[in-house]
Design a protein around this motif. Structure first.
Motif, mmCIF file in Angstrom:
data_model
loop_
_atom_site.group_PDB
_atom_site.id
_atom_site.type_symbol
_atom_site.label_atom_id
_atom_site.label_comp_id
_atom_site.label_asym_id
_atom_site.label_seq_id
_atom_site.Cartn_x
_atom_site.Cartn_y
_atom_site.Cartn_z
ATOM 1 N N ILE A 31 5.647 12.346 -4.098
ATOM 2 C CA ILE A 31 4.301 12.325 -4.677
ATOM 3 C C ILE A 31 4.213 11.082 -5.562
ATOM 4 N N LEU A 32 3.265 10.199 -5.271
ATOM 5 C CA LEU A 32 3.086 8.958 -6.019
ATOM 6 C C LEU A 32 1.837 9.071 -6.888
ATOM 7 N N ILE A 33 1.968 8.746 -8.170
ATOM 8 C CA ILE A 33 0.868 8.871 -9.123
ATOM 9 C C ILE A 33 0.589 7.520 -9.773
ATOM 10 N N GLY A 34 -0.654 7.051 -9.660
ATOM 11 C CA GLY A 34 -1.063 5.800 -10.286
ATOM 12 C C GLY A 34 -2.257 6.022 -11.186
ATOM 13 N N GLY A 35 -2.750 4.943 -11.776
ATOM 14 C CA GLY A 35 -3.931 5.078 -12.623
ATOM 15 C C GLY A 35 -3.903 4.161 -13.821
ATOM 16 N N HIS A 36 -4.977 4.189 -14.596
ATOM 17 C CA HIS A 36 -5.134 3.331 -15.765
ATOM 18 C C HIS A 36 -4.077 3.628 -16.824
ATOM 19 N N SER A 37 -3.757 2.617 -17.636
ATOM 20 C CA SER A 37 -2.937 2.854 -18.821
ATOM 21 C C SER A 37 -3.697 3.796 -19.748
ATOM 22 N N GLY A 38 -2.994 4.835 -20.220
ATOM 23 C CA GLY A 38 -3.633 5.802 -21.110
ATOM 24 C C GLY A 38 -4.423 6.885 -20.410
ATOM 25 N N ASP A 207 4.530 3.049 0.965
ATOM 26 C CA ASP A 207 4.983 3.292 2.335
ATOM 27 C C ASP A 207 5.881 4.518 2.441
ATOM 28 N N MET A 208 6.351 5.041 1.299
ATOM 29 C CA MET A 208 7.251 6.185 1.291
ATOM 30 C C MET A 208 6.545 7.474 0.881
ATOM 31 N N ALA A 209 5.304 7.375 0.394
ATOM 32 C CA ALA A 209 4.625 8.509 -0.228
ATOM 33 C C ALA A 209 3.955 9.409 0.796
ATOM 34 N N PHE A 224 -5.178 11.065 -2.229
ATOM 35 C CA PHE A 224 -5.029 10.500 -0.889
ATOM 36 C C PHE A 224 -3.865 11.218 -0.209
ATOM 37 N N LYS A 225 -4.171 11.906 0.901
ATOM 38 C CA LYS A 225 -3.140 12.577 1.677
ATOM 39 C C LYS A 225 -3.103 11.970 3.079
ATOM 40 N N ASP A 226 -2.021 12.218 3.798
ATOM 41 C CA ASP A 226 -1.858 11.668 5.154
ATOM 42 C C ASP A 226 -2.160 10.166 5.136
ATOM 43 N N ILE A 227 -1.398 9.457 4.308
ATOM 44 C CA ILE A 227 -1.671 8.045 4.017
ATOM 45 C C ILE A 227 -1.407 7.160 5.231
ATOM 46 N N PHE A 233 -7.964 1.051 3.175
ATOM 47 C CA PHE A 233 -7.244 1.864 2.200
ATOM 48 C C PHE A 233 -6.848 1.025 0.989
ATOM 49 N N LEU A 234 -6.312 -0.169 1.226
ATOM 50 C CA LEU A 234 -5.906 -1.047 0.129
ATOM 51 C C LEU A 234 -7.111 -1.491 -0.697
#
Length: 482
Positions: A31-38, A207-209, A224-227, A233-234
């Motif tokens: 599971i990959l999690i991204g987002g804004h600082s804070g 690529d691993m998520a 985002f599932k089934d990436i 997408f990018l």
């Protein structure tokens, strides 16, 4: 499987940081999690592991279930979560407790009941795996930021937990280290481990998520599932402020103006122990209004070089000359650990003090911190890593030095903060400020560096910034296509 259903969570009842976040961390999945600082990425990890409600005295409403046990309902969640989680914190300086790498890993294993002989053998194997065997008895304070990151990883997974959590695992790591982390995660996935990764630079793991979760500034969450990685997408990730593209040729203006030198190093050699030199015969020039990047593997002497220029590292020989017209002649060193620059108890007090010391109006300083109003009464030490990193940069800029020495300044910055950082550096460069930036970040090379030097095996050579940026990403595992 770990089932996460967080309705809301925060550090005090009046402050809700997380809102309606749910996912399942299955065996053999990432599971990959991204987002804004804070935006609450680290807070989410603290909530999942029980750290938020126990050590940090925060609150969390929802469920975090592992094999029918709800971690959020346990009176002492850490005694349970410590066994099932391996948690690699965002900042290794806040994780490492013992004086040497050997002691650090042994301490973890002994706490989990390993016999001394077994723990010793396992410790040596782990330190060799993470490239630290030669430094197993070196004091932790003498390790580079990347080496501390490797050590925190070795210690966190020493007890072979079924779920491994990484908070910004690429922070301060050289591309070889990033590639090692990628390979390690791939191996753990094949072994059936559940992996959760928080990362600003999602391109290293997308690529691993199996699932990508993007936390927004206003508690908005995108799943985002089934990436399938595609241009569309990018582009979508880019619109959310997520760094997903590899570096490329940029339209940055090449600085053909050979301005006068402001820093000159000739035949400089640095050491901690005279029998073991870190750097030898270093020649380096920095010109007025120039941005120069300093790259190289973890432990190759980049931080030592910056500290030597700043006057903090005294064990050196050779010639260092600084030519400056401004009042603030001494270079301003911004360390890898931004907390070293903070001296007050709240962000508000920090800016008031900074205003008095530099003569800058407080409203000018506040305008540089878009998180000021929401965090002004918070300790600067409790800000997110990206916010602390940004604050340290603002402190440096406010003193208007002739030379700024940045040590890994982009670690923890989200994409928007990153390009704000670049914009401010360029503005100051145009006013004559010079920058020497130690970095593993290819974006620094491709976006703002006029020139670059690479350290390796104690020596230094000048390299092309764009070529070096692509080389670093290729080594770390990011594809640049044909």
């Amino acid at each position: 499987m770990l089932s996460v259903r967080i309705n809301s969570a925060g550090y005090n009842e009046s402050e809700k940081i997380l809102n309606n976040i749910s996912f399942d961390a299955e065996s053999g999945k990432l599971i990959l999690i991204g987002g804004h600082s804070g935006s609450g990425k680290t807070t989410l990890l603290f909530a999942i592991t029980g750290v938020l409600t126990s050590l940090l005295k925060g609150w969390a409403d929802g469920k975090v279930i592992y094999r029918s046990t709800d971690i959020l309902k346990l009176d002492e969640p850490l005694s349970f979560s410590g066994k099932i989680f391996g948690f690699v914190l965002q900042d290794p300086d806040r994780q490492l407790l013992m004086p040497t790498p050997f002691d650090e890993v042994m301490f973890t294993l002994e706490n989990f009941g390993f016999e001394e002989s077994e723990a010793k053998k396992k410790t040596e194997n782990l330190l060799e795996t993470f490239g630290l065997k030669k430094k197993m008895f070196e004091h932790v304070e003498n390790l580079s930021g990347g080496e501390k990151r490797r050590l925190s990883l070795a210690s966190a997974i020493a007890h072979d937990p079924p779920i491994i959590i990484f908070d910004e695992p690429t922070a301060s790591l050289d591309p070889w280290g990033i590639n090692d982390v990628r390979n390690f995660i791939a191996s753990e996935i094949r072994m059936g481990k559940s992996i959760i990764v928080v990362e600003h630079k999602v391109k290293y793991f997308i690529d691993m998520a199996s699932e990508l979760i993007v936390l927004g500034k206003n508690s908005d969450t995108t799943y985002f599932k089934d990436i399938t990685i595609s241009p569309e997408f990018l582009e979508k990730l880019d619109s959310l402020g997520v760094d997903s593209y590899p570096v490329s040729e940029t339209k940055k203006k090449k600085d053909e103006n050979r301005r006068e030198k402001i820093l000159e190093m000739r035949g400089v050699e640095c050491w901690y122990d005279e029998s073991d030199y870190i750097l030898r015969n270093i020649d380096l020039d920095l010109r007025r209004g120039e941005v120069v990047a300093l790259v190289g593997p973890n432990g190759s002497g980049k931080t030592t070089l910056l500290k030597t220029i700043a006057g903090f590292h005294k064990k050196y020989s050779g010639e260092i000359k600084i030519y400056a017209e401004r009042k603030n002649v001494k270079p301003f060193y911004v360390p890898q650990v931004p907390d070293y620059l903070f001296i007050k108890n709240t962000l508000k007090e920090e800016l008031e003090f900074l205003s008095k010391k530099t003569g800058k109006r407080k409203d000018e300083l506040i305008a540089l911190l878009d998180f000021y109003e929401s965090r002004k009464n918070s300790s600067p030490y409790t800000l997110s890593l990206g916010q602390r990193r940004w604050l340290s940069a603002v402190i440096a800029w406010s003193y208007e030095p002739s030379i700024v020495l940045f040590d890994e300044p982009t670690v923890g910055l989200d994409k928007f903060m990153l390009f704000d950082f670049f914009s401010n550096v360029i503005k100051l460069k145009e006013k004559g400020t010079s920058f020497l930036i130690s970095t593993h970040d290819p974006r620094v090379l491709s976006e703002i560096a006029d020139r670059a030097y690479a350290t390796y095996n104690g020596s230094i050579k000048e390299v092309d910034p764009i070529d070096e940026a692509k080389k670093l990403e290729t080594i770390s595992g990011v594809s640049h296509g044909a």
